[in-house]
Write a protein that holds these residues in place. Structure first.
Motif, mmCIF file in Angstrom:
data_model
loop_
_atom_site.group_PDB
_atom_site.id
_atom_site.type_symbol
_atom_site.label_atom_id
_atom_site.label_comp_id
_atom_site.label_asym_id
_atom_site.label_seq_id
_atom_site.Cartn_x
_atom_site.Cartn_y
_atom_site.Cartn_z
ATOM 1 N N GLY A 39 0.783 -1.231 0.000
ATOM 2 C CA GLY A 39 0.000 0.000 0.000
ATOM 3 C C GLY A 39 0.810 1.274 0.000
ATOM 4 O O GLY A 39 0.265 2.359 -0.198
ATOM 5 N N LEU A 40 2.130 1.159 0.219
ATOM 6 C CA LEU A 40 2.956 2.374 0.224
ATOM 7 C C LEU A 40 3.824 2.445 -1.031
ATOM 8 O O LEU A 40 4.426 1.451 -1.424
ATOM 9 C CB LEU A 40 3.857 2.389 1.464
ATOM 10 C CG LEU A 40 3.133 2.520 2.805
ATOM 11 C CD1 LEU A 40 4.155 2.533 3.941
ATOM 12 C CD2 LEU A 40 2.302 3.806 2.850
ATOM 13 N N PRO A 41 3.887 3.635 -1.653
ATOM 14 C CA PRO A 41 4.676 3.735 -2.888
ATOM 15 C C PRO A 41 6.165 3.562 -2.625
ATOM 16 O O PRO A 41 6.663 3.906 -1.547
ATOM 17 C CB PRO A 41 4.382 5.162 -3.379
ATOM 18 C CG PRO A 41 3.862 5.890 -2.204
ATOM 19 C CD PRO A 41 3.258 4.895 -1.270
ATOM 20 N N ILE A 42 6.836 3.014 -3.623
ATOM 21 C CA ILE A 42 8.281 2.783 -3.518
ATOM 22 C C ILE A 42 8.889 2.905 -4.909
ATOM 23 O O ILE A 42 8.256 2.556 -5.899
ATOM 24 C CB ILE A 42 8.553 1.399 -2.899
ATOM 25 C CG1 ILE A 42 10.013 1.077 -2.952
ATOM 26 C CG2 ILE A 42 7.753 0.329 -3.615
ATOM 27 C CD1 ILE A 42 10.364 -0.270 -2.399
ATOM 28 N N ASN A 43 10.109 3.422 -4.951
ATOM 29 C CA ASN A 43 10.800 3.571 -6.231
ATOM 30 C C ASN A 43 11.551 2.317 -6.615
ATOM 31 O O ASN A 43 12.290 1.757 -5.804
ATOM 32 C CB ASN A 43 11.804 4.727 -6.164
ATOM 33 C CG ASN A 43 11.104 6.070 -6.136
ATOM 34 O OD1 ASN A 43 9.967 6.205 -6.550
ATOM 35 N ND2 ASN A 43 11.787 7.074 -5.612
ATOM 36 N N VAL A 44 11.327 1.881 -7.848
ATOM 37 C CA VAL A 44 12.061 0.720 -8.360
ATOM 38 C C VAL A 44 12.404 0.956 -9.833
ATOM 39 O O VAL A 44 11.798 1.807 -10.475
ATOM 40 C CB VAL A 44 11.236 -0.590 -8.249
ATOM 41 C CG1 VAL A 44 10.992 -0.990 -6.813
ATOM 42 C CG2 VAL A 44 9.955 -0.491 -9.046
ATOM 43 N N PRO A 45 13.356 0.190 -10.380
ATOM 44 C CA PRO A 45 13.640 0.318 -11.821
ATOM 45 C C PRO A 45 12.427 -0.132 -12.630
ATOM 46 O O PRO A 45 11.646 -0.994 -12.191
ATOM 47 C CB PRO A 45 14.831 -0.625 -12.055
ATOM 48 C CG PRO A 45 15.358 -0.973 -10.713
ATOM 49 C CD PRO A 45 14.260 -0.771 -9.726
ATOM 50 N N LEU A 46 12.291 0.445 -13.823
ATOM 51 C CA LEU A 46 11.141 0.165 -14.682
ATOM 52 C C LEU A 46 11.005 -1.321 -14.988
ATOM 53 O O LEU A 46 9.911 -1.872 -14.994
ATOM 54 C CB LEU A 46 11.272 0.975 -15.982
ATOM 55 C CG LEU A 46 10.148 0.905 -17.010
ATOM 56 C CD1 LEU A 46 8.811 1.261 -16.396
ATOM 57 C CD2 LEU A 46 10.458 1.857 -18.171
ATOM 58 N N TRP A 47 12.145 -2.014 -15.223
ATOM 59 C CA TRP A 47 12.066 -3.436 -15.571
ATOM 60 C C TRP A 47 11.477 -4.247 -14.409
ATOM 61 O O TRP A 47 10.707 -5.182 -14.619
ATOM 62 C CB TRP A 47 13.431 -3.996 -15.976
ATOM 63 C CG TRP A 47 14.513 -3.920 -14.951
ATOM 64 C CD1 TRP A 47 15.444 -2.919 -14.823
ATOM 65 C CD2 TRP A 47 14.803 -4.852 -13.898
ATOM 66 N NE1 TRP A 47 16.278 -3.170 -13.767
ATOM 67 C CE2 TRP A 47 15.912 -4.358 -13.180
ATOM 68 C CE3 TRP A 47 14.240 -6.082 -13.505
ATOM 69 C CZ2 TRP A 47 16.461 -5.024 -12.070
ATOM 70 C CZ3 TRP A 47 14.785 -6.745 -12.411
ATOM 71 C CH2 TRP A 47 15.888 -6.200 -11.712
ATOM 72 N N LEU A 48 11.820 -3.839 -13.204
ATOM 73 C CA LEU A 48 11.299 -4.531 -12.037
ATOM 74 C C LEU A 48 9.819 -4.225 -11.863
ATOM 75 O O LEU A 48 9.004 -5.108 -11.556
ATOM 76 C CB LEU A 48 12.094 -4.116 -10.793
ATOM 77 C CG LEU A 48 11.666 -4.725 -9.467
ATOM 78 C CD1 LEU A 48 11.555 -6.235 -9.558
ATOM 79 C CD2 LEU A 48 12.642 -4.350 -8.355
ATOM 80 N N ALA A 49 9.448 -2.952 -12.102
ATOM 81 C CA ALA A 49 8.044 -2.564 -12.004
ATOM 82 C C ALA A 49 7.191 -3.393 -12.966
ATOM 83 O O ALA A 49 6.117 -3.877 -12.612
ATOM 84 C CB ALA A 49 7.890 -1.080 -12.310
ATOM 85 N N MET A 50 7.700 -3.566 -14.185
ATOM 86 C CA MET A 50 6.967 -4.337 -15.195
ATOM 87 C C MET A 50 6.789 -5.774 -14.751
ATOM 88 O O MET A 50 5.725 -6.372 -14.902
ATOM 89 C CB MET A 50 7.715 -4.294 -16.538
ATOM 90 C CG MET A 50 7.589 -2.973 -17.254
ATOM 91 S SD MET A 50 5.875 -2.565 -17.594
ATOM 92 C CE MET A 50 5.620 -1.213 -16.494
#
Lengths: 198, 218, 195
Positions: A39-50
């Motif tokens: 439920g909390l936003p977190i920054n990750v690399p785009l490839w991981l997000a995908m």
């Protein structure tokens, strides 16, 4: 370069996701990310997000620029100026393709946004074609292209650099003929070492 | 003091992690440059080996996790990305070594002596072996069957040279003044590359800037 | 007589950028014979030219033809070598029988040497840190976790994925699944890909 390779490079960009799971920090080689709290936003690399999105482990938070008003402004600016406007980031097209492709439900007004981004791309591509044409006609071996993103530059290859290479060869030959107008070309096979790795 | 000890330990760990991250970024830049430069660039074997070490270390850790653990999947994905960069980087170099083997070997012979070699010892060996095989093949199939004095393998005629004047796109990582663009008419033009600016121009005048990291090919 | 055959040979080599034709042993032999003939004629005339200068041009033309033949023969071999190298990167060290047939014995030997040289180099990678070497012929494309959307056409039951997730495939249910793990079920008609 292959468009997929440009996409690969763009996938290193950091975006925000909201996971539906909780995990401690993970220590990747490219950096540390986390801790993940559902439920909390977190920054990750785009490839991981995908990857997380495809496994249905998160929601994507659209980047700030992926929003109607911002994009309308960019589009107007792009139409108005004869130069290339500075895009929100170096890989806007990669972000757009991947996020709108796999997570359009997480992006408000996804359909309109897709259209505006395509419009912006088309305007820029058209400008690029005009610039390439002008560059070739001026016989120039040099050009400045600030604010073009990697994907856009890649689309000009191999056409523009090859054309400029050939132009240079022609100019050289013409110059040689001027310098030695009566030289009999006795060597029938001159090695022309023009080559570029693909 | 306990707190100080902990802090030192943490900062050492942090330094190691930052270092791996920086190595990865550097290797990725090197890969990009190698893909886009017409000539072969100085090797970055130190970076490759560092990454291989990281991969090995990471693979050991992943094997300790249950196969279905999400973290394992995440790490595996990152490792396959890094392996791609390494493989594509090394393959690009091999392709250039094969294509330009004659001039590369000629130039490398001199560079090895001054310790400024562009090829790793293994790449050098590969290049030599490759050229030898090619020469032998051509001799066996056609050259030895040619009349009289035509049987020679003429290296200078067989050599393919990279086109140092091919046009490339670049981005300036810092401001660089006084890049000289040679004009055919002999009227040289001097340009400045502002930090962050992007250009298309001949590779030759900026070859050194690529090698010392002041510009990035794009 | 003057380097026309060799042009046919080159056209053959370059006709299809992707596939390789059978090695044209016959043409090569003919071209080599042509070269021997030209050379002999030149040897005869070269001795005579000291007295008869008009032969000098003929000798030059023949010499040019000889050089052209040499250059083009080498180009033919070189062009095939390039394609054969691609075979190693695509098929690995063992060639399928129908491909092997297209190579001459000499070319196959060259292929073997090329293959060994490559293997030796790949093995050496990471040697200093105890790595077993890397196979560069893999990992040439950027990795993608490819997922596709599928519609379940029939009640199938539970499907366990590689990463441990268990999916219940009921008729008319929709899922996002890794491409590689759907293929069999798609072929069997249990899943249908929705574009």
């Amino acid at each position: 370069m292959d468009p997929y390779e440009v996409e690969f490079i763009g996938e290193n960009r950091i975006i925000s996701v909201i996971p539906n799971f909780s995990y401690d920090k993970i220590y990747l080689i490219c950096g540390e990310f986390g801790p993940f709290r559902a439920g909390l936003p977190i920054n990750v690399p785009l490839w991981l997000a995908m990857m997380l999105k495809q496994k249905q482990k998160c929601r994507i938070v659209p980047p700030d620029w992926m929003e109607l008003d911002t994009l309308e402004n960019i589009k107007e600016e792009e139409k108005r100026s004869r130069f290339f406007t500075k895009m929100p980031n170096e890989h806007y097209m990669v972000e757009a393709k991947l996020i709108l492709g796999a997570a359009s439900e997480d992006v408000p007004n996804a359909a309109e946004i897709k259209t505006i981004i395509k419009d912006i791309w088309d305007i820029r591509m058209s400008k690029l074609r005009t610039s390439m044409d002008a560059l070739m006609k001026s016989g120039g071996g040099y050009g400045r292209l600030d604010h073009l993103t990697m994907m856009e530059i890649n689309s000009a290859k191999p056409l523009l650099p090859s054309a400029m290479d050939y132009l240079l060869q022609i100019q050289k030959k013409a110059q040689q003929r001027v310098q030695q107008p009566s030289a009999l070309n006795t060597s029938t096979f001159s090695q022309s070492g023009s080559s570029q790795n693909t | 003091m306990d707190l100080t000890d902990d802090n030192i330990a943490l900062s050492e760990d942090e330094e190691e992690e930052i270092t791996a991250e920086v190595v990865l970024k550097t290797l990725q830049s090197a890969w990009q440059n190698e893909r886009l430069a017409p000539e072969i660039l100085p090797h970055r074997n130190d970076m490759v080996e560092c990454m291989l070490g990281q991969i090995q270390h990471m693979e050991r850790n992943i094997n300790k996790l249950p196969k279905t653990d999400l973290r394992a999947t995440i790490h595996k994905m990152e490792l396959s990305r890094i392996k791609f960069i390494i493989c594509n980087y090394l393959k690009t170099r091999l392709s250039k070594i094969e294509k330009y083997c004659i001039p590369i070997l000629n130039e490398e012979r001199q560079r090895v002596e001054s310790g400024t070699n562009f090829l790793t010892p293994m790449e050098y060996k590969y290049a030599q072996e490759y050229l030898l095989n090619m020469e032998n093949h051509m001799k066996t199939v056609v050259l030895d069957k040619m009349p009289g004095n035509m049987q020679m393998f003429e290296s200078n005629k067989m050599a393919e040279h990279p086109n140092m004047q091919s046009h490339v796109f670049l981005k300036a990582n810092e401001t660089i003044n006084g890049v000289v663009l040679e004009d055919l008419a002999g009227e040289d033009e001097e340009i400045d590359l502002e930090e962050g600016s992007q250009h298309i121009l001949q590779y030759k005048p900026i070859a050194d800037l690529v090698k010392n990291g002041k510009v990035q090919l794009i | 007589m003057f380097a026309e055959k060799v042009i046919e040979l080159l056209k053959e080599a370059e006709r299809n950028p992707v596939t390789i034709d059978p090695f044209n042993d016959d043409k090569i032999r003919q071209i080599l014979e042509e070269m021997q003939t030209l050379f002999r004629m030149n040897m005869n005339d070269a001795n005579a030219t000291t007295e008869n200068k008009s032969l000098w041009t003929t000798v030059q033309v023949r010499h040019s033809a000889l050089e052209r033949n040499k250059r083009c023969l080498l180009a033919y071999l070189y062009s095939r070598m390039a394609k054969i190298k691609t075979l190693r990167w695509e098929f690995g060290a063992i060639l399928p029988a129908d491909v092997r047939e297209l190579l001459s014995d000499d070319e196959y030997e060259w292929f073997t040497k090329y293959s060994m040289n490559l293997a030796s180099y790949m093995r050496s990678l990471g040697q200093d840190i105890g790595y077993n070497g890397i196979d560069l012929t893999e990992n040439l494309k950027p990795p993608k976790s490819l997922y596709i959307e599928v519609l379940c056409m029939a009640d199938y039951g539970k499907l366990e994925l590689e990463d441990g997730d268990v999916i219940l495939l009921k008729k008319n249910s929709r899922h996002f699944l890794p491409t590689s793990e759907c293929q069999t079920l798609i072929r069997q008609g249990i899943l249908k890909q929705i574009s």
